[in-house]
Design an enzyme around this catalytic site. Sequence first.
Site, PDB file in Angstrom:
ATOM      1  N   HIS A   1       0.818  -1.220   0.000  1.00  0.00           N
ATOM      2  CA  HIS A   1       0.000   0.000   0.000  1.00  0.00           C
ATOM      3  C   HIS A   1       0.849   1.265   0.000  1.00  0.00           C
ATOM      4  O   HIS A   1       0.360   2.341   0.360  1.00  0.00           O
ATOM      5  CB  HIS A   1      -0.956   0.001   1.207  1.00  0.00           C
ATOM      6  CG  HIS A   1      -2.063  -1.003   1.081  1.00  0.00           C
ATOM      7  ND1 HIS A   1      -2.883  -1.368   2.108  1.00  0.00           N
ATOM      8  CD2 HIS A   1      -2.492  -1.722   0.011  1.00  0.00           C
ATOM      9  CE1 HIS A   1      -3.770  -2.270   1.698  1.00  0.00           C
ATOM     10  NE2 HIS A   1      -3.548  -2.506   0.431  1.00  0.00           N
TER      11      HIS A   1
ATOM     12  N   GLY B   1      -2.215  -8.937  12.677  1.00  0.00           N
ATOM     13  CA  GLY B   1      -2.767  -7.609  12.953  1.00  0.00           C
ATOM     14  C   GLY B   1      -3.513  -7.003  11.791  1.00  0.00           C
ATOM     15  O   GLY B   1      -3.432  -5.804  11.544  1.00  0.00           O
TER      16      GLY B   1
END
Length: 232
Positions: free
Chosen positions: A106, A172
Site C-alpha cells: 500500500h 494484525g
Amino acid sequence: MEKIVILTGAGISAESGLGTFRDEDGLWAQHRIEDVATPEGFARNPELVHAFYNARRVQAAAAKPNPAHTALARLQRHWPSEVVIVTQNVDSLHEAAGAERVIHMHGSLAGALCAVCDHRWQAPTEMQSGQPCPVCQVAAGRPDVVWFGEMPYFMDEIFDHLDSTDIFAAIGTSGQVYPAAGFVQGARRAGAATVEINLDPSDGASAFDQVVTGPATSTVPSWVENLLAKAR
Ligand code: NAD
C-alpha cells in the site's frame, strides 16, 4: 526448509502508538475514507489530504518499532529459508526494526509520487498542495500511498510468493481490505499451513488452520521463538 510469507496490518503497529484503521479515536476515525483515502477525495480537496498524510507522517516518524516488529526482523535473519514480509502498513517500523526485505503493497508515507509521470522521490515531512514533480515539473505531487480504488503495488510478485510458500501468517489485519484479505486462500491453494495472529479472531479467521489471539507484542515474539526452536 520451509518458506514463510507474512502479511502484516495496522494491528502490528498499534502498540507503537499508531492508530489502526478502525480505532475510535484514531486519525482515520476523524475523517471519511472517501475524503482522505481516494483519488476523488484528493482531486476535490488536496489541501485536506496533504494535511491528513502530513500528520500521519509526523506521527509515524516519532513511533518506535515494538517487540513484534523486532521478532519478525529476527526471524528473517535467522530462519534458514526465505521469509517474505508483505505489509499493508504505510509506516516504516519493520525497516526500523531491522527487517530487510519488506514489500509495501500500500505504499509508504516516506514516499512522494508524481500523479502525471509516476516519478517517485522521498517525501518531505510536510507535502504541500501543488508540489512540483522534480522530473516533469507538473504540480502533481501526492503521497506515494495506495488509495481505495487503486491497484496495490507488487501484486504479481506477492502472488508468486504465495504460490511457493509453506507457511503463511496474517498478523494484525482485520482481513476486510482486498486483495490482501484473499491471500490466505492463495496460500492454502499452494498447500501452505496458515495462521492468523490478531488481537481477536477476525471475521475471516475460519479460513486459517490456526488462530492465535492477543496483543502482537506478546503473540508474535512467542510464535517466532517456537519457529526458531524448531529450526535449531
Ligand atoms: P484494520 O484497522 O482494518 O485492522 C487492524 C486489526 O489489528 C484488527 O483486526 C484488530 O483487531 C487488530 N489489532 C489491533 N490492535 C492489535 C494488537 N495490539 N495486536 C494484534 N492485533 C491488533 O487494519 P488493516 O487490516 O491493516 O487494514 C487497514 C488499512 O489501513 C491498510 O490498508 C493500511 O494501509 C491502512 N493503515 C495503515 C496504518 C499503518 O501504516 N500503521 C495504520 C492504519 C491504517
